[in-house]
Structure formats: C-alpha cells, structure tokens
Scaffold this motif. Structure first.
Motif, PDB file in Angstrom:
ATOM      1  N   CYS A  43       5.772   6.581   0.974  1.00 37.69           N
ATOM      2  CA  CYS A  43       6.093   5.520   1.923  1.00 37.69           C
ATOM      3  C   CYS A  43       5.346   4.236   1.599  1.00 37.69           C
ATOM      4  CB  CYS A  43       5.743   5.983   3.336  1.00 37.69           C
ATOM      5  SG  CYS A  43       6.341   4.887   4.634  1.00 37.69           S
ATOM      6  N   SER A  44       6.094   3.158   1.504  1.00 32.40           N
ATOM      7  CA  SER A  44       5.491   1.843   1.297  1.00 32.40           C
ATOM      8  C   SER A  44       5.194   1.209   2.652  1.00 32.40           C
ATOM      9  CB  SER A  44       6.425   0.950   0.474  1.00 32.40           C
ATOM     10  OG  SER A  44       7.668   0.837   1.125  1.00 32.40           O
ATOM     11  N   THR A  45       4.625   0.023   2.612  1.00 27.72           N
ATOM     12  CA  THR A  45       4.300  -0.734   3.819  1.00 27.72           C
ATOM     13  C   THR A  45       4.954  -2.108   3.710  1.00 27.72           C
ATOM     14  OG1 THR A  45       2.174   0.392   3.982  1.00 27.72           O
ATOM     15  CG2 THR A  45       2.410  -1.645   5.231  1.00 27.72           C
ATOM     16  N   TYR A  46       5.569  -2.550   4.792  1.00 27.03           N
ATOM     17  CA  TYR A  46       6.222  -3.850   4.804  1.00 27.03           C
ATOM     18  C   TYR A  46       5.711  -4.698   5.955  1.00 27.03           C
ATOM     19  CZ  TYR A  46       9.497  -2.485   1.223  1.00 27.03           C
ATOM     20  OH  TYR A  46      10.052  -2.090   0.033  1.00 27.03           O
ATOM     21  N   GLY A  47       5.911  -5.987   5.844  1.00 27.47           N
ATOM     22  CA  GLY A  47       5.571  -6.909   6.913  1.00 27.47           C
ATOM     23  C   GLY A  47       4.115  -6.826   7.328  1.00 27.47           C
ATOM     24  N   ASP A  48       3.923  -6.669   8.608  1.00 26.53           N
ATOM     25  CA  ASP A  48       2.570  -6.617   9.173  1.00 26.53           C
ATOM     26  C   ASP A  48       2.113  -5.176   9.361  1.00 26.53           C
ATOM     27  OD1 ASP A  48       2.229  -9.428   9.385  1.00 26.53           O
ATOM     28  OD2 ASP A  48       3.432  -9.430  11.222  1.00 26.53           O
ATOM     29  N   GLY A  49       2.279  -4.365   8.332  1.00 26.69           N
ATOM     30  CA  GLY A  49       1.864  -2.972   8.415  1.00 26.69           C
ATOM     31  C   GLY A  49       2.933  -2.079   9.000  1.00 26.69           C
ATOM     32  N   ALA A  75       2.431  16.202   2.728  1.00 28.37           N
ATOM     33  CA  ALA A  75       1.443  15.321   2.110  1.00 28.37           C
ATOM     34  C   ALA A  75       2.064  13.932   2.040  1.00 28.37           C
ATOM     35  CB  ALA A  75       1.079  15.815   0.713  1.00 28.37           C
ATOM     36  N   VAL A  76       1.199  12.911   1.975  1.00 27.48           N
ATOM     37  CA  VAL A  76       1.687  11.527   1.961  1.00 27.48           C
ATOM     38  C   VAL A  76       1.098  10.759   0.789  1.00 27.48           C
ATOM     39  CG1 VAL A  76       1.749   9.325   3.212  1.00 27.48           C
ATOM     40  CG2 VAL A  76       1.975  11.471   4.472  1.00 27.48           C
ATOM     41  N   PHE A  77       1.980  10.047   0.096  1.00 27.75           N
ATOM     42  CA  PHE A  77       1.581   9.093  -0.938  1.00 27.75           C
ATOM     43  C   PHE A  77       2.006   7.727  -0.421  1.00 27.75           C
ATOM     44  CE2 PHE A  77       1.633   6.483  -4.644  1.00 27.75           C
ATOM     45  CZ  PHE A  77       0.671   7.024  -5.481  1.00 27.75           C
ATOM     46  N   GLY A  78       1.026   6.916  -0.048  1.00 32.57           N
ATOM     47  CA  GLY A  78       1.297   5.593   0.487  1.00 32.57           C
ATOM     48  C   GLY A  78       1.236   4.515  -0.579  1.00 32.57           C
ATOM     49  N   LEU A  79       2.051   3.499  -0.398  1.00 30.35           N
ATOM     50  CA  LEU A  79       2.093   2.353  -1.295  1.00 30.35           C
ATOM     51  C   LEU A  79       1.756   1.099  -0.508  1.00 30.35           C
ATOM     52  CD1 LEU A  79       5.443   3.363  -2.927  1.00 30.35           C
ATOM     53  CD2 LEU A  79       3.268   3.259  -4.144  1.00 30.35           C
ATOM     54  N   GLY A  80       0.856   0.300  -1.042  1.00 31.84           N
ATOM     55  CA  GLY A  80       0.487  -0.928  -0.355  1.00 31.84           C
ATOM     56  C   GLY A  80      -0.266  -1.863  -1.277  1.00 31.84           C
ATOM     57  N   ASP A  81      -0.792  -2.923  -0.700  1.00 32.19           N
ATOM     58  CA  ASP A  81      -1.557  -3.906  -1.454  1.00 32.19           C
ATOM     59  C   ASP A  81      -2.756  -4.308  -0.606  1.00 32.19           C
ATOM     60  OD1 ASP A  81      -2.500  -6.243  -2.770  1.00 32.19           O
ATOM     61  OD2 ASP A  81      -0.509  -6.520  -3.657  1.00 32.19           O
ATOM     62  N   SER A  82      -3.931  -4.119  -1.135  1.00 26.51           N
ATOM     63  CA  SER A  82      -5.159  -4.361  -0.369  1.00 26.51           C
ATOM     64  C   SER A  82      -5.351  -5.818   0.035  1.00 26.51           C
ATOM     65  CB  SER A  82      -6.382  -3.859  -1.142  1.00 26.51           C
ATOM     66  OG  SER A  82      -6.494  -4.540  -2.377  1.00 26.51           O
ATOM     67  N   ILE A  83      -4.578  -6.740  -0.546  1.00 27.95           N
ATOM     68  CA  ILE A  83      -4.711  -8.141  -0.125  1.00 27.95           C
ATOM     69  C   ILE A  83      -4.290  -8.329   1.336  1.00 27.95           C
ATOM     70  CG2 ILE A  83      -4.411  -9.058  -2.448  1.00 27.95           C
ATOM     71  CD1 ILE A  83      -1.602 -10.003  -1.569  1.00 27.95           C
ATOM     72  N   TYR A  84      -3.594  -7.325   1.902  1.00 31.00           N
ATOM     73  CA  TYR A  84      -3.154  -7.415   3.289  1.00 31.00           C
ATOM     74  C   TYR A  84      -4.181  -6.866   4.278  1.00 31.00           C
ATOM     75  CZ  TYR A  84       1.252  -8.861   1.335  1.00 31.00           C
ATOM     76  OH  TYR A  84       2.216  -9.561   0.653  1.00 31.00           O
ATOM     77  N   GLY A  85      -5.363  -6.537   3.800  1.00 32.34           N
ATOM     78  CA  GLY A  85      -6.470  -6.153   4.673  1.00 32.34           C
ATOM     79  C   GLY A  85      -6.212  -4.945   5.547  1.00 32.34           C
ATOM     80  N   ASP A  86      -6.278  -5.154   6.858  1.00 33.56           N
ATOM     81  CA  ASP A  86      -6.182  -4.056   7.827  1.00 33.56           C
ATOM     82  C   ASP A  86      -4.849  -3.313   7.798  1.00 33.56           C
ATOM     83  OD1 ASP A  86      -8.727  -4.665   8.669  1.00 33.56           O
ATOM     84  OD2 ASP A  86      -8.079  -5.760  10.455  1.00 33.56           O
ATOM     85  N   THR A  87      -3.813  -3.920   7.296  1.00 35.16           N
ATOM     86  CA  THR A  87      -2.505  -3.262   7.273  1.00 35.16           C
ATOM     87  C   THR A  87      -2.243  -2.558   5.945  1.00 35.16           C
ATOM     88  OG1 THR A  87      -1.349  -5.265   6.542  1.00 35.16           O
ATOM     89  CG2 THR A  87      -1.556  -4.915   8.933  1.00 35.16           C
ATOM     90  N   ARG A  90      -0.468   0.944   5.673  1.00 29.96           N
ATOM     91  CA  ARG A  90      -0.216   1.371   7.044  1.00 29.96           C
ATOM     92  C   ARG A  90       1.091   2.149   7.189  1.00 29.96           C
ATOM     93  NH1 ARG A  90      -1.641   3.767  10.993  1.00 29.96           N
ATOM     94  NH2 ARG A  90      -0.959   3.070  13.026  1.00 29.96           N
ATOM     95  N   GLY A  91       2.083   1.868   6.355  1.00 30.21           N
ATOM     96  CA  GLY A  91       3.356   2.604   6.423  1.00 30.21           C
ATOM     97  C   GLY A  91       3.166   4.096   6.247  1.00 30.21           C
TER      98      GLY A  91
END
Length: 140
Positions: A43-49, A75-87, A90-91
């Motif tokens: 699962c990726s993360t979009y928008g504001d988390g 089990a979960v493999f999350g996709l995101g970018d740490s430049i978005y901080g708290d979110t 989050r997906g």
C-alpha cells in the motif's frame, strides 16, 4: 506510477514456493478475504497520509461490513516518502489498522519503503518477503 504493482510482483516472486496470487485492491472484495490464506498488503500513501484511490473502496467496504477476521494473518509493505514527515507511509498503517480492527493479526515486520532513499522498492520487498513467517502455510 506502478510502484505498488512492481513491489507486489517482487513479493510474489520471493514467495514463489507457495501458491501466490496478486490482486489489484480495486478488484478485491472483502468477501475474498480467507483466514486460511496469508495476505500481503502492498500500500502506498497519497495526499495528506491517505489511502491510495485504488484501495479506498476496499477499506470502505471493510469498514461497512466489519467482518470477523479472527484467524486471518497478514503482513504490510508500505510505500511512502519521508519528505512528508508525519504522514510518511500512513497508507500502509491505515490498512493494517483497519484489518486489525476486524480481528486480523499482523505478522512480520511492517515494511516502510522510503522513496527518498537509493534503495529500490522491489529489492527491499524481495528481501522483506523472505523474512515473513509463513511457516503455517504449506508450499504449493
């Protein structure tokens, strides 16, 4: 961008000793969840988390149906970018929370890929999948 699909294929390749099927969440229904199967959510993360658009309908259906998922392991493999901080990632966290709320059990390390690193998501996914405790499932 296809990253989640690439990651799902890498996970499937790493788990090829088992009977593996890959589904797009937009084509997967809550009724398709089977406690006898081990589920891996990519699962990726979009928008504001937020959950990605393709996963929203599944998790809305899950919330509405509120099925008893006792015995289901995932089990979960999350996709995101740490430049978005708290979110960041989050997906994947939302996906895990919603499944646990229905009685499912998350196992293994919750993977959180960071697009701001040099590590390729598919490589991380392959290595992560090899660590999953799927011992209760018999190889195909």
């Amino acid at each position: 961008m296809g990253t989640a699909e690439t990651v799902a294929d890498s996970v499937a390749d790493a788990l090829s000793a088992y009977d593996v099927s890959v589904y797009d969440m937009s084509d997967f229904a809550v009724d398709d969840l089977d406690a006898h199967d081990f589920h891996v959510v990519v699962c990726s993360t979009y928008g504001d988390g937020d959950l990605p658009t393709g996963a929203e309908s599944f998790f809305d259906e899950l919330a509405a149906a509120s099925p008893d998922l006792t015995g289901l392991r995932f089990a979960v493999f999350g996709l995101g970018d740490s430049i978005y901080g708290d979110t960041f990632n989050r997906g994947g966290e939302i996906a895990a929370e919603r499944l646990v709320e229905c009685g499912a059990t998350q196992v293994g390390m919750h993977a959180r890929h960071d697009a701001s690193t040099e590590i390729r998501a598919r490589d991380m996914a392959r290595d992560w999948a090899a660590t999953l405790p799927i011992r209760a499932l018999a190889p195909a």
